[in-house]
Motif scaffolding. Structure first.
Motif, short mmCIF file in Angstrom:
data_model
loop_
_atom_site.label_atom_id
_atom_site.label_comp_id
_atom_site.label_asym_id
_atom_site.label_seq_id
_atom_site.Cartn_x
_atom_site.Cartn_y
_atom_site.Cartn_z
N ILE A 58 0.86 -1.18 0.00
CA ILE A 58 0.00 0.00 0.00
C ILE A 58 0.90 1.23 0.00
O ILE A 58 1.78 1.36 0.85
N SER A 59 0.67 2.12 -0.96
CA SER A 59 1.41 3.38 -1.02
C SER A 59 0.40 4.49 -1.26
O SER A 59 -0.02 4.72 -2.40
N TRP A 60 0.00 5.18 -0.19
CA TRP A 60 -1.02 6.23 -0.26
C TRP A 60 -0.36 7.55 0.13
O TRP A 60 0.13 7.69 1.26
N LYS A 61 -0.37 8.52 -0.79
CA LYS A 61 0.30 9.80 -0.54
C LYS A 61 -0.55 10.95 -1.06
O LYS A 61 -1.13 10.87 -2.14
N VAL A 62 -0.59 12.01 -0.28
CA VAL A 62 -1.29 13.25 -0.63
C VAL A 62 -2.77 12.97 -0.91
O VAL A 62 -3.27 13.13 -2.02
N LEU A 63 -3.45 12.55 0.14
CA LEU A 63 -4.89 12.31 0.12
C LEU A 63 -5.49 13.14 1.25
O LEU A 63 -5.92 12.60 2.28
N PRO A 64 -5.49 14.45 1.14
CA PRO A 64 -5.69 15.33 2.30
C PRO A 64 -7.05 15.27 2.96
O PRO A 64 -7.18 15.71 4.10
N ILE A 65 -8.09 14.75 2.28
CA ILE A 65 -9.39 14.65 2.95
C ILE A 65 -9.87 13.20 3.08
O ILE A 65 -11.02 12.96 3.46
N LEU A 66 -9.02 12.23 2.79
CA LEU A 66 -9.41 10.83 2.96
C LEU A 66 -9.60 10.53 4.44
O LEU A 66 -8.67 10.62 5.23
N SER A 67 -10.83 10.15 4.81
CA SER A 67 -11.13 9.90 6.22
C SER A 67 -11.86 8.59 6.46
O SER A 67 -11.98 8.16 7.60
N ALA A 68 -12.36 7.93 5.40
CA ALA A 68 -13.14 6.70 5.57
C ALA A 68 -12.57 5.60 4.68
O ALA A 68 -12.54 5.74 3.45
N VAL A 69 -12.13 4.51 5.31
CA VAL A 69 -11.62 3.35 4.56
C VAL A 69 -12.29 2.10 5.09
O VAL A 69 -12.23 1.81 6.29
N ASN A 70 -12.95 1.36 4.19
CA ASN A 70 -13.63 0.13 4.56
C ASN A 70 -12.83 -1.05 4.04
O ASN A 70 -12.78 -1.32 2.84
N LEU A 71 -12.16 -1.73 4.97
CA LEU A 71 -11.44 -2.98 4.68
C LEU A 71 -11.99 -4.04 5.63
O LEU A 71 -11.26 -4.60 6.45
N ASP A 72 -13.28 -4.32 5.51
CA ASP A 72 -13.98 -5.16 6.49
C ASP A 72 -13.37 -6.55 6.64
O ASP A 72 -13.36 -7.11 7.74
N LYS A 73 -12.88 -7.13 5.55
CA LYS A 73 -12.34 -8.49 5.61
C LYS A 73 -11.05 -8.53 6.43
O LYS A 73 -10.75 -9.53 7.09
N GLY A 74 -10.32 -7.41 6.40
CA GLY A 74 -9.04 -7.37 7.12
C GLY A 74 -7.90 -7.87 6.24
O GLY A 74 -8.02 -8.92 5.61
N ILE A 75 -6.81 -7.12 6.17
CA ILE A 75 -5.67 -7.50 5.34
C ILE A 75 -4.89 -8.62 6.04
O ILE A 75 -4.38 -8.44 7.14
N LYS A 76 -4.81 -9.77 5.36
CA LYS A 76 -4.13 -10.93 5.95
C LYS A 76 -2.76 -11.19 5.31
O LYS A 76 -1.97 -11.96 5.83
#
Length: 427
Positions: A130-148
């Motif tokens: 995962i490489s997430w950069k410059v996402l200034p208003i990102l506030s909601a992330v749904n990863l319900d399954k969970g990263i395994k």
């Protein structure tokens, strides 16, 4: 009778082969990948480009989304991307959705998406990076399954308030920086094989990595609370700089491969390294305002580089220390620190191949001794007690500023007086 039986068997076998052929044809038709789903790279610029792939379950290559013209990116029925998913420079994009996506073999990269507010990937559980950069208003992330399964996480400049849901034992990189609202980092990771970097997140950030036992390199900055209770080995360097926690406790840490630094932690009152036996590089305890005694290394035996201590330090104690393969420097602003005792009883017998330097109290100079690899000592040129010098510099700045103000006031008074005299003569 025998012929009939043989004929019956041959007939049954022919029927079975025919059914098997039908089954194979059916299976082949189900697993066949359409040509549009089988390319090395896909370039998505508009919503229509993405809709063309909605009925693909497997994408064979990389998806590059750039300059996307819609507010929503829907991945449709895609469940597996065998390459990377990269989305960048799409100022209109508000949300990313992929209700079936479970696997990304490569990198999930998001870069400079200034309107992105939400990501919903409820089935995602396997990803390389995962490489997430410059996402200034990102506030909601749904990863319900969970990263395994994941190897690396880089998250910078988002509005996320928490980081969790990564249930893995090993990571290569965990780099969480400049997320101004991020208040919690929780992970059950047991080893980080390259870099752990946490810096410039929310002022009240709580970091909990209670199962981490091994890391290559650690840098922790700007953190309010830290749990590394299981950490045993840092293969390279460990740095704790500009934090706001009151306690720094690493009860199981046994060794660091290179430098251990505890610098400018203004609120720290308690430091504990009860199991640390070896520091492969330098040991730096600098400008931790509330730490007056460096006596929290009770079993430390070897330091592979230099010792450097600065601050309001009254005393230090290394009961088990046998060798310092570099210099030993202390610059204290405390008048209670006894340089003579420190040099003769604590470091002169353990320093090999460096210098011993000590300054304390209001003295602006330091005593310097030179030590060769065999332990022979010669007197060196006095140095500067930097802590005291900085205090003197601050005082001079204040005086200079006050003098400047007085000068300005005096000059104004002279000008006013001359003006009044001129008016009295000419009126």
């Amino acid at each position: 009778m025998k012929f009939t039986t043989a004929f019956t068997i041959v007939g049954a076998l022919s029927a079975w082969l025919a059914n098997a052929a039908d089954d194979n044809e059916t299976d082949h038709s189900v697993t066949e990948i359409e040509p549009k789903c089988f390319k090395q790279n896909y370039y998505i610029n508009a919503a229509g480009d993405m809709k063309d792939l909605h009925d693909c379950q497997i994408i064979s290559g990389n998806i590059f989304v750039k300059g996307y013209d819609s507010d929503s990116l829907d991945l449709g029925s895609i469940s597996h991307i065998k390459g990377s998913l990269s989305i960048a420079n799409a100022s209109s994009l508000l949300r990313i959705e992929g209700v079936e996506l479970s696997t990304i073999d490569g990198t999930f990269a998001l870069d400079t998406l200034t309107s992105l507010a939400s990501i919903s990937l409820p089935k995602l559980e396997s990803i390389d990076t995962i490489s997430w950069k410059v996402l200034p208003i990102l506030s909601a992330v749904n990863l319900d399954k969970g990263i395994k399964h994941i190897n690396s996480v880089v998250m910078s400049d988002t509005s996320l308030t928490g980081f969790s849901g990564f249930n893995v034992e090993s990571l290569k990189v965990l780099n969480i920086n400049n997320n101004r609202f991020l208040e919690r980092i929780d992970s059950s990771v047991k080893e980080i094989t390259d870099t752990l970097l946490i810096t410039a997140n929310a002022r009240n950030l709580q970091v909990s990595l209670p199962e981490l036992t091994w890391a290559h390199t650690i840098t922790i900055k700007d953190t309010n609370n830290l749990n590394l209770d299981s950490l045993q080995v840092v293969e390279n360097s460990a740095q704790f700089i500009n934090n706001r926690f009151s306690d720094l406790k690493l009860p199981k840490l046994k060794s660091t491969g290179t430098t251990l630094s505890v610098i400018n932690n203004k609120n720290v009152r308690t430091i504990e390294f009860p199991s640390l036996a070896e520091v492969g590089g330098g040991l730096m305890i600098i400008d931790n305002d509330l730490i007056t005694k460096v006596d929290f290394f009770p079993v430390l035996r070897a330091i592979g580089g230099a010792i450097e201590f600065h601050g309001n330090i009254d005393a230090s104690g290394f009961k088990q220390l046998k060798v310092v393969k570099g210099s030993a420097i202390i610059k204290s602003t405390s008048a209670e620190f006894d340089c003579n005792k420190w040099i003769k009883e604590e470091v002169s017998n353990v320093v090999r191949g460096g210098k011993i330097e000590c300054g304390s109290g209001s003295s602006r100079s330091t005593e310097v001794l030179l030590v060769d690899e065999s332990g022979d000592i010669t007197k060196g040129t006095p140095g500067v007690n930097s802590g005291v010098a900085e205090q003197d510099k601050s005082k001079k700045t204040v005086v200079k500023s006050g003098t400047s103000v007085s000068y300005k006031v005096g000059f104004s008074a002279i000008v006013t007086g001359l003006a009044m005299s001129w008016l009295a003569i000419h009126l």
